[in-house]
Scaffold this active site. Structure first.
Site, PDB file in Angstrom:
ATOM      1  N   ASP B  29      59.699 -11.566   5.666  1.00 53.46           N
ATOM      2  CA  ASP B  29      59.358 -10.225   5.281  1.00 53.46           C
ATOM      3  C   ASP B  29      59.526  -9.768   3.775  1.00 53.46           C
ATOM      4  O   ASP B  29      60.529 -10.326   3.272  1.00 53.46           O
ATOM      5  CB  ASP B  29      60.217  -9.393   6.174  1.00 53.46           C
ATOM      6  CG  ASP B  29      59.949  -9.056   7.560  1.00 53.46           C
ATOM      7  OD1 ASP B  29      58.988  -9.706   7.969  1.00 53.46           O
ATOM      8  OD2 ASP B  29      60.629  -8.417   8.048  1.00 53.46           O
ATOM      9  N   LYS B  86      52.432  -4.684   9.652  1.00 54.13           N
ATOM     10  CA  LYS B  86      52.803  -4.206  11.200  1.00 54.13           C
ATOM     11  C   LYS B  86      52.026  -2.950  11.577  1.00 54.13           C
ATOM     12  O   LYS B  86      51.962  -2.118  10.630  1.00 54.13           O
ATOM     13  CB  LYS B  86      54.426  -4.010  11.316  1.00 54.13           C
ATOM     14  CG  LYS B  86      55.348  -5.369  11.313  1.00 54.13           C
ATOM     15  CD  LYS B  86      56.557  -5.218  11.315  1.00 54.13           C
ATOM     16  CE  LYS B  86      57.560  -5.990  11.126  1.00 54.13           C
ATOM     17  NZ  LYS B  86      57.321  -7.315  11.999  1.00 54.13           N
ATOM     18  N   GLY B 158      66.617  -7.321  12.687  1.00 55.80           N
ATOM     19  CA  GLY B 158      67.394  -6.607  11.822  1.00 55.80           C
ATOM     20  C   GLY B 158      69.107  -6.786  12.503  1.00 55.80           C
ATOM     21  O   GLY B 158      69.969  -6.195  11.637  1.00 55.80           O
ATOM     22  N   ARG B 170      63.944 -19.768  24.742  1.00 49.96           N
ATOM     23  CA  ARG B 170      64.208 -20.324  26.204  1.00 49.96           C
ATOM     24  C   ARG B 170      63.921 -20.120  27.500  1.00 49.96           C
ATOM     25  O   ARG B 170      63.375 -20.793  28.136  1.00 49.96           O
ATOM     26  CB  ARG B 170      65.914 -20.667  26.168  1.00 49.96           C
ATOM     27  CG  ARG B 170      66.665 -21.540  25.250  1.00 49.96           C
ATOM     28  CD  ARG B 170      67.981 -22.237  25.752  1.00 49.96           C
ATOM     29  NE  ARG B 170      68.743 -22.734  25.061  1.00 49.96           N
ATOM     30  CZ  ARG B 170      68.605 -23.948  24.685  1.00 49.96           C
ATOM     31  NH1 ARG B 170      67.610 -24.760  25.517  1.00 49.96           N
ATOM     32  NH2 ARG B 170      69.285 -24.871  24.021  1.00 49.96           N
ATOM     33  N   GLY B 219      66.484 -11.915  13.900  1.00 51.83           N
ATOM     34  CA  GLY B 219      67.893 -12.612  13.868  1.00 51.83           C
ATOM     35  C   GLY B 219      68.137 -13.897  13.224  1.00 51.83           C
ATOM     36  O   GLY B 219      69.194 -14.160  13.030  1.00 51.83           O
ATOM     37  N   GLY B 240      63.147 -12.102   8.955  1.00 53.55           N
ATOM     38  CA  GLY B 240      62.763 -10.566   8.267  1.00 53.55           C
ATOM     39  C   GLY B 240      63.983 -10.445   7.365  1.00 53.55           C
ATOM     40  O   GLY B 240      63.882 -10.691   6.065  1.00 53.55           O
ATOM     41  N   SER B 241      64.870  -9.710   7.899  1.00 52.04           N
ATOM     42  CA  SER B 241      65.899  -9.244   6.948  1.00 52.04           C
ATOM     43  C   SER B 241      66.784 -10.266   6.339  1.00 52.04           C
ATOM     44  O   SER B 241      67.650 -10.222   5.243  1.00 52.04           O
ATOM     45  CB  SER B 241      66.867  -8.302   7.770  1.00 52.04           C
ATOM     46  OG  SER B 241      66.301  -7.413   8.379  1.00 52.04           O
TER      47      SER B 241
END
Lengths: 191, 299
Positions: B29, B86, B158, B170, B219, B240-241
């Site tokens: 990101d 997005k 996030g 999983r 995450g 992402g973050s």
């Protein structure tokens, strides 16, 4: 039987492996330079060329691949792989390995919405035309005297080239069920 | 040696094929052209152009929409790797705008506020390929049925917490293994229970894998997080973050790329994990009310 390696740093290396399995070839993944020892041929797969070249330099592949190529190892680059082995790029980056005497333009057909598939004739592959899949594909813009152009998408747009034991294609035979390019490369590696 | 037939663009093969080329890679990101260049220099295989990373979307609240086309165009100009962006779930006009801008992949994403609470975008109608999030196999196959050419776990975007991405990966992989081992006459009931197209369930029974590339997202904050997802069995990772909210983004970006290539080499993972500074701050999902969980968006 020649021993083939597939560069497994990033990209669709498993698809090349599946093609080699389909023609019962002995092959291994190559993630570090010392794994090039003893190989007769190396396939550099499709992927992101900037990523592949950057990681190849970080892991110290550049000199070892050049040495192994001089010693007679065959090399085939598909799409990103063509960019990686070129002598020169029209773009500023990445810095190619300079194995093959070709000049290459990246993303030569446009962005992803311009990616396409079509049928082409390939000089080294007799019989039916080859189904060629071009994904953000490069083209060859100039070739040295020892390079043979084996396929073009239109007059003056080479997309498959050979030079002695080196081969490069703009498209992805590994995404089809046609193993003829892989057979050709294995023959090249074993000769 | 000339062209035999008219070339076809926007086919399933070139859409799902681009995702094949991203395998073993990291998609990052970015919110500015400079960040996009840092990502490209670190070896990212693609960037996701957006105005705010998910952890900031959480903080700001309100309605999160498609990013400013000007900013996306600037990022397209800045790098040579593929650029993703997005669109809101069900917002097919945002998708049309992104396609017109020339983005290489559209993420129909639960990170933005959904525009349609019943329908996702009919992705087959576009030339540009789509990636969609999924928490389980049924959700993944519904998205593929609509034309998604790539799947990712939803995780909890996030949050800086890998637990949801692990749960989703999983779940999907476990359900694939289960279908692989079934008798043929169990497949229709399974398709009914999963609310998934029968033909796709049958395809998984035969091939033992999803028909598209499957990445982890949501995450991932450290090199070990990326390697964990790769060892569990995904084809690559979205971060992402996790990069630009860490103390040293350039070093973290570099380390996560290396960890994704060498996910099976603990010595390499130890080496790249040294001295990275602080990872992004994380959230405990168990203490998060369901209304704040992004992964529950999508149908």
């Amino acid at each position: 039987m020649p021993k083939i390696g597939v560069l497994a740093i990033q990209g669709d290396f498993l698809e090349h492996g599946k093609m080699l399995d389909a023609i019962s070839m002995d092959w291994q993944e190559v993630r570090l330079p010392d794994q090039l020892d003893g190989l007769d041929g190396l396939i550099i797969p499709g992927g992101e060329s900037t990523t592949i070249v950057q990681l190849m330099d970080i892991y110290g592949f550049r000199d070892t691949i050049k040495r192994r190529t001089r010693e007679g190892m065959a090399v085939w680059g598909t799409c990103a792989g063509m960019i990686v082995i070129a002598r020169k790029l029209l773009d500023k980056r990445p810095e190619p390995l300079g194995l093959m005497d070709i000049e290459v333009s990246r993303n030569a057909f446009g962005r992803q919405v311009d990616s396409f598939e079509t049928e082409i004739h390939v000089a080294s592959i007799p019989g039916d035309p080859v189904h060629a899949i071009f994904i953000r594909a490069p083209i060859v813009t100039n070739v040295g005297p020892e390079v043979e152009i084996i396929a073009e998408v239109e007059e003056g747009k080479p997309v498959a080239v050979r030079q002695d034991r080196l081969m490069a294609t703009s498209f992805h035979p590994e995404l089809t069920n046609d193993t003829r390019f892989h057979e050709l490369f294995c023959k090249l590696s074993g000769s | 040696m000339a062209i035999e037939t008219k070339p076809d663009t926007g086919t399933w093969t070139v859409k799902s094929g681009l995702a094949q080329m991203l395998k073993g890679g990291v998609i990052m990101d970015v919110v500015t052209p400079d960040q996009a260049k840092i990502a490209e220099d670190a070896g990212a295989v693609a960037v996701m152009a957006l105005e705010r990373v998910p952890s900031d979307i959480r903080k700001v609240g309100g309605v999160a929409r498609m990013s400013d086309p000007k900013m996306i165009a600037e990022i397209i100009e800045a790098v040579t790797i593929p650029v993703m962006a997005k669109a809101r779930i069900g917002h097919f006009v945002e998708a049309q705008v992104l396609e017109a801008l020339g983005v290489d992949y559209i993420d129909e994403s639960e990170v933005l506020t959904p525009a349609d609470e019943n329908n996702h975008i009919s992705k087959d109608e576009f030339k540009v390929p789509f990636v969609c999030g999924a928490r389980d196999l049924g959700e993944a196959l519904r998205r593929i049925g609509e034309g998604a050419a790539m799947i990712r776990t939803k995780g909890e975007a996030g949050s800086g917490n890998i637990v949801e991405a692990v749960r989703h990966a999983r779940k999907v992989l476990g359900q694939i293994n289960h279908i692989k081992s079934m008798e043929t006459d169990e497949l229709m009931a399974t398709a009914r229970d999963l609310k998934a197209p029968y033909e796709l369930v049958k395809g998984i029974h035969e091939s033992g894998e999803l028909p598209v590339v499957n990445f982890a997202a949501g995450g991932i904050s450290t090199p070990s997080d990326a390697a964990l997802m790769m060892q569990i069995g995904v084809d690559g990772v979205f971060v992402g973050s996790g990069i630009f909210k860490s103390e040293r983004p350039d070093i973290m970006a570099d380390a996560i790329v290396k960890a994704t290539t060498h996910f099976n080499d603990p010595h390499m993972l130890a080496e790249v994990s040294k001295g990275l500074g602080d990872a992004m701050p994380g959230l405990d999902i168990r203490s998060m009310p369901e209304s704040e969980q992004l992964a529950t968006r999508g149908w």
